[in-house]
Design a protein around this motif. Structure first.
Motif, PDB file in Angstrom:
ATOM      1  N   GLN A   1      13.868  -2.275   9.230  1.00 14.16           N
ATOM      2  CA  GLN A   1      14.574  -1.656   8.110  1.00 14.16           C
ATOM      3  C   GLN A   1      13.562  -0.828   7.343  1.00 14.16           C
ATOM      4  O   GLN A   1      13.069  -1.250   6.309  1.00 14.16           O
ATOM      5  CB  GLN A   1      15.131  -2.737   7.185  1.00 14.16           C
ATOM      6  N   LYS A   2      13.246   0.334   7.875  1.00 17.58           N
ATOM      7  CA  LYS A   2      12.225   1.137   7.213  1.00 17.58           C
ATOM      8  C   LYS A   2      12.826   1.895   6.048  1.00 17.58           C
ATOM      9  O   LYS A   2      13.975   2.339   6.100  1.00 17.58           O
ATOM     10  CB  LYS A   2      11.611   2.124   8.201  1.00 17.58           C
ATOM     11  N   ARG A   3      12.054   2.012   5.005  1.00 20.05           N
ATOM     12  CA  ARG A   3      12.486   2.817   3.870  1.00 20.05           C
ATOM     13  C   ARG A   3      11.240   3.299   3.127  1.00 20.05           C
ATOM     14  O   ARG A   3      10.153   2.764   3.327  1.00 20.05           O
ATOM     15  CB  ARG A   3      13.378   2.006   2.952  1.00 20.05           C
ATOM     16  N   PRO A   4      11.378   4.300   2.268  1.00 19.35           N
ATOM     17  CA  PRO A   4      10.202   4.770   1.532  1.00 19.35           C
ATOM     18  C   PRO A   4       9.638   3.619   0.719  1.00 19.35           C
ATOM     19  O   PRO A   4      10.383   2.939   0.003  1.00 19.35           O
ATOM     20  CB  PRO A   4      10.762   5.858   0.613  1.00 19.35           C
ATOM     21  N   LEU A   5       8.341   3.404   0.861  1.00 20.39           N
ATOM     22  CA  LEU A   5       7.764   2.203   0.265  1.00 20.39           C
ATOM     23  C   LEU A   5       6.396   2.519  -0.325  1.00 20.39           C
ATOM     24  O   LEU A   5       5.600   3.244   0.279  1.00 20.39           O
ATOM     25  CB  LEU A   5       7.604   1.148   1.365  1.00 20.39           C
ATOM     26  N   ASN A   6       6.169   1.977  -1.508  1.00 17.07           N
ATOM     27  CA  ASN A   6       4.827   2.025  -2.071  1.00 17.07           C
ATOM     28  C   ASN A   6       4.128   0.720  -1.702  1.00 17.07           C
ATOM     29  O   ASN A   6       4.490  -0.345  -2.183  1.00 17.07           O
ATOM     30  CB  ASN A   6       4.912   2.194  -3.585  1.00 17.07           C
ATOM     31  N   LEU A   7       3.130   0.851  -0.853  1.00 16.92           N
ATOM     32  CA  LEU A   7       2.487  -0.341  -0.309  1.00 16.92           C
ATOM     33  C   LEU A   7       1.832  -1.190  -1.401  1.00 16.92           C
ATOM     34  O   LEU A   7       1.751  -2.413  -1.276  1.00 16.92           O
ATOM     35  CB  LEU A   7       1.458   0.065   0.741  1.00 16.92           C
ATOM     36  N   ASN A   8       1.377  -0.538  -2.477  1.00 19.09           N
ATOM     37  CA  ASN A   8       0.747  -1.283  -3.576  1.00 19.09           C
ATOM     38  C   ASN A   8       1.645  -2.392  -4.097  1.00 19.09           C
ATOM     39  O   ASN A   8       1.218  -3.508  -4.345  1.00 19.09           O
ATOM     40  CB  ASN A   8       0.419  -0.346  -4.736  1.00 19.09           C
ATOM     41  N   GLN A   9       2.901  -2.027  -4.261  1.00 19.92           N
ATOM     42  CA  GLN A   9       3.876  -2.974  -4.791  1.00 19.92           C
ATOM     43  C   GLN A   9       3.946  -4.203  -3.892  1.00 19.92           C
ATOM     44  O   GLN A   9       3.902  -5.338  -4.352  1.00 19.92           O
ATOM     45  CB  GLN A   9       5.234  -2.266  -4.810  1.00 19.92           C
ATOM     46  N   LYS A  10       4.016  -3.925  -2.580  1.00 13.72           N
ATOM     47  CA  LYS A  10       4.118  -5.007  -1.602  1.00 13.72           C
ATOM     48  C   LYS A  10       2.861  -5.868  -1.616  1.00 13.72           C
ATOM     49  O   LYS A  10       2.923  -7.083  -1.519  1.00 13.72           O
ATOM     50  CB  LYS A  10       4.313  -4.379  -0.216  1.00 13.72           C
ATOM     51  N   VAL A  11       1.720  -5.189  -1.755  1.00 13.28           N
ATOM     52  CA  VAL A  11       0.444  -5.914  -1.780  1.00 13.28           C
ATOM     53  C   VAL A  11       0.438  -6.858  -2.983  1.00 13.28           C
ATOM     54  O   VAL A  11       0.129  -8.042  -2.858  1.00 13.28           O
ATOM     55  CB  VAL A  11      -0.748  -4.937  -1.864  1.00 13.28           C
ATOM     56  N   ARG A  12       0.817  -6.343  -4.142  1.00 14.78           N
ATOM     57  CA  ARG A  12       0.784  -7.178  -5.349  1.00 14.78           C
ATOM     58  C   ARG A  12       1.716  -8.383  -5.218  1.00 14.78           C
ATOM     59  O   ARG A  12       1.323  -9.512  -5.514  1.00 14.78           O
ATOM     60  CB  ARG A  12       1.159  -6.338  -6.575  1.00 14.78           C
ATOM     61  N   GLU A  13       2.909  -8.120  -4.716  1.00 13.41           N
ATOM     62  CA  GLU A  13       3.860  -9.229  -4.528  1.00 13.41           C
ATOM     63  C   GLU A  13       3.308 -10.294  -3.593  1.00 13.41           C
ATOM     64  O   GLU A  13       3.368 -11.487  -3.889  1.00 13.41           O
ATOM     65  CB  GLU A  13       5.130  -8.702  -3.857  1.00 13.41           C
ATOM     66  N   THR A  14       2.767  -9.825  -2.471  1.00 16.07           N
ATOM     67  CA  THR A  14       2.302 -10.777  -1.469  1.00 16.07           C
ATOM     68  C   THR A  14       1.110 -11.566  -1.985  1.00 16.07           C
ATOM     69  O   THR A  14       0.970 -12.755  -1.704  1.00 16.07           O
ATOM     70  CB  THR A  14       1.935 -10.043  -0.172  1.00 16.07           C
ATOM     71  N   VAL A  15       0.249 -10.885  -2.735  1.00 12.99           N
ATOM     72  CA  VAL A  15      -0.931 -11.576  -3.247  1.00 12.99           C
ATOM     73  C   VAL A  15      -0.518 -12.700  -4.196  1.00 12.99           C
ATOM     74  O   VAL A  15      -1.123 -13.769  -4.206  1.00 12.99           O
ATOM     75  CB  VAL A  15      -1.895 -10.577  -3.918  1.00 12.99           C
ATOM     76  N   LYS A  16       0.531 -12.468  -4.955  1.00 13.78           N
ATOM     77  CA  LYS A  16       1.042 -13.527  -5.835  1.00 13.78           C
ATOM     78  C   LYS A  16       1.351 -14.777  -5.013  1.00 13.78           C
ATOM     79  O   LYS A  16       0.983 -15.893  -5.365  1.00 13.78           O
ATOM     80  CB  LYS A  16       2.338 -13.048  -6.514  1.00 13.78           C
ATOM     81  N   LEU A  17       1.993 -14.534  -3.892  1.00 18.72           N
ATOM     82  CA  LEU A  17       2.353 -15.620  -2.988  1.00 18.72           C
ATOM     83  C   LEU A  17       1.103 -16.268  -2.389  1.00 18.72           C
ATOM     84  O   LEU A  17       0.984 -17.488  -2.302  1.00 18.72           O
ATOM     85  CB  LEU A  17       3.202 -15.012  -1.862  1.00 18.72           C
ATOM     86  N   LEU A  18       0.146 -15.435  -2.015  1.00 15.21           N
ATOM     87  CA  LEU A  18      -1.080 -15.932  -1.385  1.00 15.21           C
ATOM     88  C   LEU A  18      -1.854 -16.830  -2.336  1.00 15.21           C
ATOM     89  O   LEU A  18      -2.411 -17.844  -1.944  1.00 15.21           O
ATOM     90  CB  LEU A  18      -1.966 -14.762  -0.951  1.00 15.21           C
ATOM     91  N   ARG A  19      -1.901 -16.403  -3.598  1.00 16.89           N
ATOM     92  CA  ARG A  19      -2.668 -17.187  -4.580  1.00 16.89           C
ATOM     93  C   ARG A  19      -2.132 -18.613  -4.660  1.00 16.89           C
ATOM     94  O   ARG A  19      -2.867 -19.540  -4.943  1.00 16.89           O
ATOM     95  CB  ARG A  19      -2.590 -16.521  -5.964  1.00 16.89           C
ATOM     96  N   LYS A  20      -0.834 -18.750  -4.383  1.00 15.07           N
ATOM     97  CA  LYS A  20      -0.250 -20.091  -4.443  1.00 15.07           C
ATOM     98  C   LYS A  20      -0.576 -20.902  -3.205  1.00 15.07           C
ATOM     99  O   LYS A  20      -0.622 -22.121  -3.248  1.00 15.07           O
ATOM    100  CB  LYS A  20       1.276 -19.986  -4.564  1.00 15.07           C
ATOM    101  N   THR A  21      -0.757 -20.224  -2.074  1.00 16.93           N
ATOM    102  CA  THR A  21      -0.872 -20.974  -0.823  1.00 16.93           C
ATOM    103  C   THR A  21      -2.302 -21.063  -0.286  1.00 16.93           C
ATOM    104  O   THR A  21      -2.611 -21.984   0.457  1.00 16.93           O
ATOM    105  CB  THR A  21       0.001 -20.324   0.268  1.00 16.93           C
TER     106      THR A  21
END
Ligand SMILES: Nc1ncnc2c1ncn2[C@@H]1O[C@H](COP(=O)(O)OP(=O)(O)O)[C@@H](O)[C@H]1O
Ligand SMILES: [Mg+2]
Length: 625
Positions: free
Chosen positions: A318-338
């Motif tokens: 499901q490709k769409r125009p994406l700002n990778l920064n946003q995804k990085v920040r979201e994922t890092v939030k998750l990573l910090r927990k795990t």
């Protein structure tokens, strides 16, 4: 006596007086192709091709005689048959009894010598300018000649190389003593040797070259020289390697793709029937436990298969125009927990990062996989750094591709300070099922999946690592080409995507989703108003009711939420057009409630085409439907 010598020496001899031939010996006559009778009494001019050559020869003659009594000049004559010959003349004044003004000259035909010389010079220039390195040694291996390509390729200047033993270039890196001995045996026996050599440069670095070494024999049959033509083929070898790697990955991809697809379908069947059986069992049925176990195992198998499908690019994206920064920040939030505390996670994102066309879920999977690998590589703690950057590649070959890569990319780098990898491991990391982890710890599918996803996004991935020095993965994603206001984004197929000029109100608490929706709608001509909560949406609608033709409403928002907002909107205007976007499948009761009101849905994640089509459909429905 003198006269007979004059007659038969193998040199052309003549006497002139005031430029007129008085004597000419047989050799001279032969040289010019005229007989004695034809020459004697005639002007010298007759054997010159033109006035210019004649005049300059005369001038040079006079000048030299004036200075040193004799003259030696090179000039050109034309024979009777028209052929031009090169001659070397020596001329001196020749005093006889009473007469003065005579000159005697000797002439040598040097046409052949001249041609040979020109040939030699041409050859020399060719070798000088050759792309290949050329070295000539004597029979003992002492260097006698090198061309500029050799100087450039090995770092030895001509001065340093001349007189040097050619064996200095032997690296011993990949070839042992006996190898070189065999080479020498071949060429010393008079045969040509051809093959690859690993050669050491002056600065100590080594490179691989393709060489042809040919022995040269003198006329008497002695081996006098070796001539070696050598070409640096390091680049070629590297590219061959990459080509092989790409081909191998392709083959594995095809193979796994075929199996996984079918396997996945089988799993679907198993999973489906387990579900049915589970529903039919009473809670106290003894089979229930076993069925649950089957269900769990099936889900586990399905997870594995999903990764393989991603590797072989068989997953729906499901490709769409994406700002990778946003995804990085979201994922890092998750990573910090795990990720364990002793691993320090830092993020360094570029401002104004270009948009890419990417599947957000897959981007998250990439980040998670790379981070988990980094974690595994740092059991005692360390640093994990995730960075984004805009880069422009200009024909770089560095990437896993064999063809040079050019263009604008978003670079995602994930690096760790872990134990790193040796060369052998590096070579295989992207292959499915390759793992160095103990049984049960690693599946060897993580990086294969990452690889597949990157390729599917038209990107490139490279990994740099050394044992003990940590690891960095660099992922390049092509920048999304921006398009004009109403033009398609990717290709012609997109051109028939409907746009419009109505005003649409976007209601969503997620900035990223609003950005995407607004970007797409504006691009296709719509006016867009925004609200980040139900409350704000109602306020905007109250003010701009007349302008707003459609509301795209997120259900899952804090505050009054989507459903109540929707109810309020309907109260304000029973004919209001609303497209509800939901992040999760709505459960049965809620769905029924909404269906009863004939509401329009779109399920997240949705692509921009899908959204534009739905929007147009609803706008085109008659009012009050
Ligand atoms: N950050 C890293 N540092 C060191 N080695 C790594 C790193 N990432 C991957 N590897 C190596 O690559 C192998 C394959 O990785 P992957 O495909 O994710 O499978 P798995 O993690 O299940 O072993 C790993 O087993 C490991 O040897
Ligand atoms: Mg892994």
């Amino acid at each position: 006596m003198l006269a007979s010598i004059f007659k038969c020496v193998p040199t052309g001899i003549g006497v002139t007086q005031g430029k007129v031939f008085r004597h000419a010996n047989d050799t001279l006559c032969e040289m010019v192709g005229y007989s004695q009778e034809e020459l004697l009494g005639k002007s010298e001019r007759m054997i010159y091709p033109d006035d210019k050559t004649f005049d300059s020869a005369q001038r040079e003659k006079c000048r030299q005689i004036g200075e040193q009594k004799t003259a030696t000049i090179e000039t050109r004559w034309r024979r009777k048959d028209g052929k031009i010959i090169e001659v070397l003349l020596t001329v001196s004044p020749f005093e006889t009894y009473s007469r003065s003004g005579d000159t005697i000259f000797t002439a040598l035909d040097i046409t052949e010598t001249k041609e040979l010389e020109a040939d030699r010079r041409r050859l020399e220039r060719a070798i000088d300018q050759a792309f290949d390195m050329v070295v000539i040694t004597d029979a003992a291996g002492t260097i006698r000649y090198v061309n500029p390509a050799f100087e450039k390729g090995t770092g030895y200047s001509r001065e340093e190389a001349l007189g040097m033993d050619i064996r200095i270039l032997e690296s011993g890196e990949q070839q042992d003593e006996p190898f070189y001995r065999r080479v020498w045996q071949v060429i010393a026996s008079g045969k040509t040797w051809q093959g690859r050599l690993v050669t050491r440069k002056k600065d100590g670095t080594v490179f691989t070259e393709q060489a042809i070494i040919t022995p040269i024999f003198s006329e008497s049959g002695d081996l006098v020289n070796y001539i070696a033509i050598r070409r640096d083929i390091s680049d070629q070898i590297r590219i061959e390697g990459q080509l092989q790697h790409a081909a191998k990955m392709e083959a594995i991809g095809t193979l796994t793709g075929g199996i996984t697809h079918d396997f996945n379908n089988l799993l679907q069947v198993i999973y489906g029937y387990v579900q049915i059986l589970l529903m039919e069992k009473e809670p106290d049925d003894p089979d229930l436990k076993h069925l649950k176990a089957i269900e769990k195992a099936t889900r586990g198998a399905s997870d594995l298969i999903q990764q393989l499908l991603a590797f072989s690019r068989k997953l729906e994206t499901q490709k769409r125009p994406l700002n990778l920064n946003q995804k990085v920040r979201e994922t890092v939030k998750l990573l910090r927990k795990t990720i364990p505390r002793m691993i320090d996670i830092s993020v360094n994102t570029a401002d104004n990062l270009e948009m890419i066309n990417a599947d957000p879920v897959q981007m998250e999977q990439i980040l998670l996989n790379l981070a988990v690998n980094a974690r595994d590589a740092m059991p005692g703690g360390g640093k994990l750094l995730i960075e984004t950057e805009n880069v422009t590649l200009e024909g770089e070959c560095v990437i896993t591709h064999f063809e040079p890569v050019t263009g604008r990319y978003v670079l995602l780098s994930v690096s760790d300070t872990g134990h790193g990898m040796d060369k052998d491991t590096l070579e295989h990391i992207f292959e499915p099922f390759y793992t160095t982890k103990e049984v049960g710890k690693g599946t060897g599918l993580g990086l294969s999946m990452v690889y597949g996803i990157v390729k599917d996004h038209g990107g490139h991935i490279i990994c740099d690592s050394k044992p003990g020095e940590g690891t960095i993965f660099r992922l390049y994603f092509p920048v999304l080409r921006s398009a004009g206001p109403v033009e398609g984004m990717e290709n012609e197929e997109d051109m028939d995507i409907p746009g419009g000029n109505e005003t649409i109100l976007l209601v969503d608490d997620d900035n990223m989703i609003r950005d995407f929706e607004r970007g797409t709608l504006v691009k296709y001509g719509y006016n867009v108003l925004e609200a980040d909560s139900g409350e704000q949406a109602l306020e905007v609608y109250r003010k701009r009711k007349e302008d707003i033709s459609l509301i795209i409403l997120d259900l899952n928002m804090p505050g009054m939420g989507g459903i109540r907002c929707f109810d309020e909107l309907l109260r304000m205007d029973p004919a209001v057009k609303v497209l509800i976007s939901t992040g999760y499948s709505i459960d049965g009761r809620e769905r029924e409630k909404l269906m009863a009101r004939a509401v329009e849905f779109i399920e997240k994640p949705f692509g921009f085409k899908q959204m534009l089509k739905r929007v147009r459909e609803i706008l085109d429905q008659p009012n009050g439907a």
